[in-house]
Structures are given as C-alpha cells and as structure tokens.
Design a protein around this motif. Structure first.
Motif, PDB file in Angstrom:
ATOM      1  N   GLY A 117       0.770  -1.238   0.000  1.00 40.57           N
ATOM      2  CA  GLY A 117       0.000   0.000   0.000  1.00 40.57           C
ATOM      3  C   GLY A 117       0.802   1.289   0.000  1.00 40.57           C
ATOM      4  N   VAL A 118       2.119   1.180  -0.095  1.00 35.71           N
ATOM      5  CA  VAL A 118       2.934   2.400  -0.054  1.00 35.71           C
ATOM      6  C   VAL A 118       2.885   3.173  -1.367  1.00 35.71           C
ATOM      7  N   GLY A 119       2.466   2.470  -2.437  1.00 34.61           N
ATOM      8  CA  GLY A 119       2.370   3.159  -3.733  1.00 34.61           C
ATOM      9  C   GLY A 119       3.321   2.620  -4.794  1.00 34.61           C
ATOM     10  N   LYS A 120       3.732   1.376  -4.660  1.00 37.72           N
ATOM     11  CA  LYS A 120       4.667   0.782  -5.628  1.00 37.72           C
ATOM     12  C   LYS A 120       4.090   0.793  -7.042  1.00 37.72           C
ATOM     13  N   THR A 121       2.898   0.230  -7.168  1.00 36.06           N
ATOM     14  CA  THR A 121       2.305   0.070  -8.496  1.00 36.06           C
ATOM     15  C   THR A 121       2.048   1.432  -9.142  1.00 36.06           C
ATOM     16  N   THR A 122       1.490   2.339  -8.374  1.00 39.93           N
ATOM     17  CA  THR A 122       1.221   3.687  -8.878  1.00 39.93           C
ATOM     18  C   THR A 122       2.522   4.361  -9.312  1.00 39.93           C
ATOM     19  N   LYS A 126       3.917   5.906 -12.888  1.00 37.12           N
ATOM     20  CA  LYS A 126       4.439   7.278 -13.018  1.00 37.12           C
ATOM     21  C   LYS A 126       5.819   7.279 -13.667  1.00 37.12           C
ATOM     22  N   GLN A 153      -4.251  -4.332 -11.933  1.00 38.80           N
ATOM     23  CA  GLN A 153      -4.003  -2.900 -11.715  1.00 38.80           C
ATOM     24  C   GLN A 153      -2.851  -2.406 -12.605  1.00 38.80           C
ATOM     25  N   THR A 254       6.439   8.528  -1.453  1.00 36.80           N
ATOM     26  CA  THR A 254       5.110   8.811  -1.998  1.00 36.80           C
ATOM     27  C   THR A 254       4.234   9.559  -0.989  1.00 36.80           C
ATOM     28  N   LYS A 255       3.120  10.073  -1.493  1.00 34.55           N
ATOM     29  CA  LYS A 255       2.054  10.670  -0.674  1.00 34.55           C
ATOM     30  C   LYS A 255       2.529  11.883   0.141  1.00 34.55           C
ATOM     31  N   ASP A 257       2.022  14.750  -0.670  1.00 30.48           N
ATOM     32  CA  ASP A 257       0.879  15.671  -0.728  1.00 30.48           C
ATOM     33  C   ASP A 257      -0.142  15.393   0.368  1.00 30.48           C
ATOM     34  N   GLY A 280       6.511  11.452  -4.685  1.00 31.13           N
ATOM     35  CA  GLY A 280       5.161  11.318  -5.221  1.00 31.13           C
ATOM     36  C   GLY A 280       4.291  12.370  -4.561  1.00 31.13           C
ATOM     37  N   VAL A 281       3.638  13.188  -5.389  1.00 36.18           N
ATOM     38  CA  VAL A 281       2.864  14.294  -4.814  1.00 36.18           C
ATOM     39  C   VAL A 281       1.416  14.285  -5.306  1.00 36.18           C
ATOM     40  N   GLY A 282       0.881  13.117  -5.599  1.00 36.74           N
ATOM     41  CA  GLY A 282      -0.507  13.024  -6.033  1.00 36.74           C
ATOM     42  C   GLY A 282      -0.755  11.707  -6.725  1.00 36.74           C
ATOM     43  N   GLN A 283      -1.971  11.527  -7.223  1.00 39.39           N
ATOM     44  CA  GLN A 283      -2.327  10.233  -7.786  1.00 39.39           C
ATOM     45  C   GLN A 283      -2.226  10.200  -9.313  1.00 39.39           C
TER      46      GLN A 283
HETATM   47  N1  LIG Z   1      -2.100  11.178  -2.530  1.00 40.95           N
HETATM   48  C1  LIG Z   1      -1.270  10.267  -3.045  1.00 40.95           C
HETATM   49  N2  LIG Z   1      -1.668   8.990  -3.153  1.00 40.95           N
HETATM   50  C2  LIG Z   1      -0.823   8.079  -3.676  1.00 40.95           C
HETATM   51  C3  LIG Z   1       0.491   8.439  -4.090  1.00 40.95           C
HETATM   52  N3  LIG Z   1       1.098   7.311  -4.544  1.00 40.95           N
HETATM   53  C4  LIG Z   1       0.201   6.310  -4.417  1.00 40.95           C
HETATM   54  N4  LIG Z   1      -0.963   6.748  -3.901  1.00 40.95           N
HETATM   55  C5  LIG Z   1      -2.177   5.970  -3.582  1.00 40.95           C
HETATM   56  O1  LIG Z   1      -1.874   4.971  -2.624  1.00 40.95           O
HETATM   57  C6  LIG Z   1      -2.700   3.838  -2.803  1.00 40.95           C
HETATM   58  C7  LIG Z   1      -1.878   2.565  -2.875  1.00 40.95           C
HETATM   59  O2  LIG Z   1      -1.091   2.597  -4.034  1.00 40.95           O
HETATM   60  P1  LIG Z   1      -0.552   1.301  -4.769  1.00 40.95           P
HETATM   61  O3  LIG Z   1       0.274   1.768  -5.918  1.00 40.95           O
HETATM   62  O4  LIG Z   1      -1.641   0.357  -5.091  1.00 40.95           O
HETATM   63  O5  LIG Z   1       0.381   0.679  -3.625  1.00 40.95           O
HETATM   64  P2  LIG Z   1       1.196  -0.694  -3.602  1.00 40.95           P
HETATM   65  O6  LIG Z   1       0.388  -1.640  -2.782  1.00 40.95           O
HETATM   66  O7  LIG Z   1       2.488  -0.377  -2.950  1.00 40.95           O
HETATM   67  O8  LIG Z   1       1.379  -1.147  -5.015  1.00 40.95           O
HETATM   68  C8  LIG Z   1      -3.505   4.115  -4.072  1.00 40.95           C
HETATM   69  O9  LIG Z   1      -4.774   4.556  -3.706  1.00 40.95           O
HETATM   70  C9  LIG Z   1      -2.708   5.218  -4.767  1.00 40.95           C
HETATM   71  O10 LIG Z   1      -3.521   6.031  -5.587  1.00 40.95           O
HETATM   72  C10 LIG Z   1       0.901   9.836  -3.934  1.00 40.95           C
HETATM   73  O11 LIG Z   1       2.028  10.244  -4.242  1.00 40.95           O
HETATM   74  N5  LIG Z   1      -0.026  10.682  -3.412  1.00 40.95           N
END
Ligand SMILES: Nc1nc2c(ncn2[C@@H]2O[C@H](COP(=O)(O)OP(=O)(O)O)[C@@H](O)[C@H]2O)c(=O)[nH]1
Ligand SMILES: [Mg+2]
Length: 301
Positions: A117-122, A126, A153, A254-255, A257, A280-283
């Motif tokens: 959930g840290v944002g790897k995939t997102t 990017k 995803q 990430t996150k 923002d 990472g500063v947004g989605q």
């Molecule tokens: N606000 C914000 N949300 C983010 C950012 N990066 C990721 N997210 C959100 O964090 C959640 C988990 O991201 P995901 O890529 O699925 O995490 P993973 O489990 O590490 O692969 C999702 O809802 C993303 O949209 C960021 O830089 N800013």
C-alpha cells in the motif's frame, strides 16, 4: 504541503528576532529556544532523532555566529535556519538519474519494492510515464503473482500508457516473471524494465527471501524502495530492514501531498540516509517530482 512545519519555522524566526531586539543572545537563550523548537517539531510528527539532528545543527550555527547589529535580523535568522535544513536535505540528494541511466543502459533494470500500500504500483506507472515523455521505451513487469488484483491494476496502467506488460499466472515464481520481462526487453531493444513486486512486511522472513531470489535472478541495476511519507519513523525502520536484507540504491517517497502537517514527510526526507530519487505528490501520472533540496527548501520556507 508542509503547512505546520512552515508555520513552526516562521515562529522560530520571529521568536529569535524578538529576543535579540532587547539583548544579545546568550548560550542559555539559544538552548532554551532550540529546545522548545525541537519539542514543537516532535509535536508536528517529526521523529525525535530527526528533530534532534536539525536542532543540533541549528544550535551549533547560532553559537558560532554573532548576529551583527543593524542588519535585517529576520532575514539573517531565516537564512541560518535554511542553511541548517539544507545541510540535512543535501544528504538525500541523489546522484542517480533514472532517465539518463535508461538512456545509457539497454535495458535498465529497476526493481521496485516496499511494504503493502505504499504506492509501488502507482509509482511504476508514473516512472513509465516519465520515461515515455523522454522518448524512452519501458516494459512493465508484474512480479507480484500473489494477488490477481495487483496484476490487473498494473495491466490497466500499461494499457492507458500504451506500454508493454509482462505478467505471470497466480502463484507463479516472481523471479521467473521478472526474468521473462528482462528477456522481452532485451529482444526488443527496450530501454527499461520496471519490475513490480508484492508488498511485503519487512519483518516477514519468507517474503524477504523470495525478494532476494528475484534480485539474484534479475540482477537489477537499481533496487528502489518505495516509502509512504505518512509512515514517518516507521518508513525509516522499513528502509533499514530492506537495506540489510537486499540492499537499496535509492528511495521514492510517496504521498508527500497527503501529509498535512508535513512532519512525517520531513522525517523520512531528513532521516532515511539514502538517495531520494523522486517524490510522489498526487495520484496522477505527472505527480512525480525529482528530489531536489532546493525545491524542498522552497516548499518549507
Ligand atoms: N495522494 C497520493 N496517493 C498516492 C500516491 N502514490 C500512491 N498513492 C495511492 O496509494 C494507494 C496505494 O497505491 P498502490 O500503488 O496500489 O500501492 P502498492 O500496494 O504499494 O502497489 C492508491 O490509492 C494510490 O492512488 C501519492 O504520491 N499521493
Ligand atoms: Mg501494488
């Protein structure tokens, strides 16, 4: 971003200015004011160690420098504070430029790892977008064969971006999937292989061993740890554990923002002690900015 921290910095400056209006600054004054500043930082979610690091740096500067009479005191102290923060921010400056590396190596192999959930995939999406914008061709690899949703995803992102995707069946060996992705890129002369891995707790030995295997097999040029700014001090613990287990070349935070106070993000930025590649500063795909101490400074002051 960094709303609360910004406020704290302002207050610190005005408090010092107020004090030196009436008398010269004694060591006792400096100690009291920096001590209070440190406690405020901690209240704003800055981790103790990091608050201490910054405060010590600041105290040393204040003790060494005589504040000259007849200058703009506010400007002077603000500059002092900026220099202290800059000192620590610069430690995280990355000498690694992912885009340039992808131009040099064909293909550049990057593995993305981190807790769930840290944002790897997102972040991978990017980074793929960033490479595309620089006329580079990446392939996205889903070596997370643990969750079907994870494959879906990433596949969706690859379709939106128009980037090739390599996945694996549920339960397939992640190392084999990563290897497939590298072969695919080599055969087609692609520029980069972006490998997504399953989220894993840094304390889970089996999963960490699995990650070691993916690393052994794919021999990545870069092992990038994704950290969530909101995790604050825990992110630093994660970084330590991943570093000991597989090693990390750089961090993407990430996150940033989403951290309203800003203290948690600042904690990771100042405390992680590894090069920070991006924030990472947004989605959205474009919400990935290069880590630059100057930029952070501008956000903080
Ligand atoms: N606000 C914000 N949300 C983010 C950012 N990066 C990721 N997210 C959100 O964090 C959640 C988990 O991201 P995901 O890529 O699925 O995490 P993973 O489990 O590490 O692969 C999702 O809802 C993303 O949209 C960021 O830089 N800013
Ligand atoms: Mg994921």
């Amino acid at each position: 971003m960094f709303k609360k921290i910004k406020e704290l910095f302002k207050n610190f400056t005005s408090q010092l200015v107020e004090t030196i209006k009436y008398k010269s600054l004694s060591d006792k004054d400096i100690n009291e004011i920096t001590e209070e500043f440190m406690l405020k930082l901690i209240e704003a979610d800055v981790a103790y160690d990091v608050a201490e690091l910054l405060t010590n740096n600041l105290r040393r500067r204040l003790q060494e420098i005589k504040i000259p009479r007849g200058i703009n005191e506010e400007e002077f102290i603000n500059k002092l504070l900026r220099e202290s923060v800059y000192d620590i921010l610069s430690r995280g400056r990355a000498s690694i430029d992912l885009v340039n590396l992808a131009k040099e190596r064909k293909p550049l192999k990057v593995i993305f790892m981190g807790v769930n959930g840290v944002g790897k995939t997102t972040t991978i999406a990017k980074v793929a977008y960033l490479l595309l914008k620089n006329s580079l061709k990446p392939v996205i690899v889903a070596a997370d064969t643990f969750r079907a949703a994870a494959q879906e995803q990433l596949k969706k992102h690859s379709e939106v971006l128009g980037v090739p995707f390599i996945g694996g069946k549920y339960g397939a060996d992640p190392a084999a999937v990563a290897y497939d992705g590298i072969l695919y890129a080599s055969k087609r002369g692609l520029d980069a292989v972006l490998i997504d891995t399953a989220g894993r707790m840094h304390v889970d030995i089996d999963l960490m061993n699995e990650l070691k295997k993916v690393v052994r097999v794919s021999k990545p040029d870069l092992k990038v740890l994704i950290l969530d700014a909101l995790a604050g001090n825990d992110a630093i613990e994660q970084a330590k554990a991943f570093n000991e287990s597989v090693g990390i070349d750089g961090v993407i935070l990430t996150k940033v923002d989403a951290d309203v106070k800003g203290g948690a993000a600042l904690t990771v930025i100042l405390g992680v002690n590894k090069p920070i590649l991006y924030l990472g500063v947004g989605q959205k795909y474009e919400d990935l900015i290069p880590y630059d101490p100057e930029v952070i400074l501008r956000l903080l002051f």
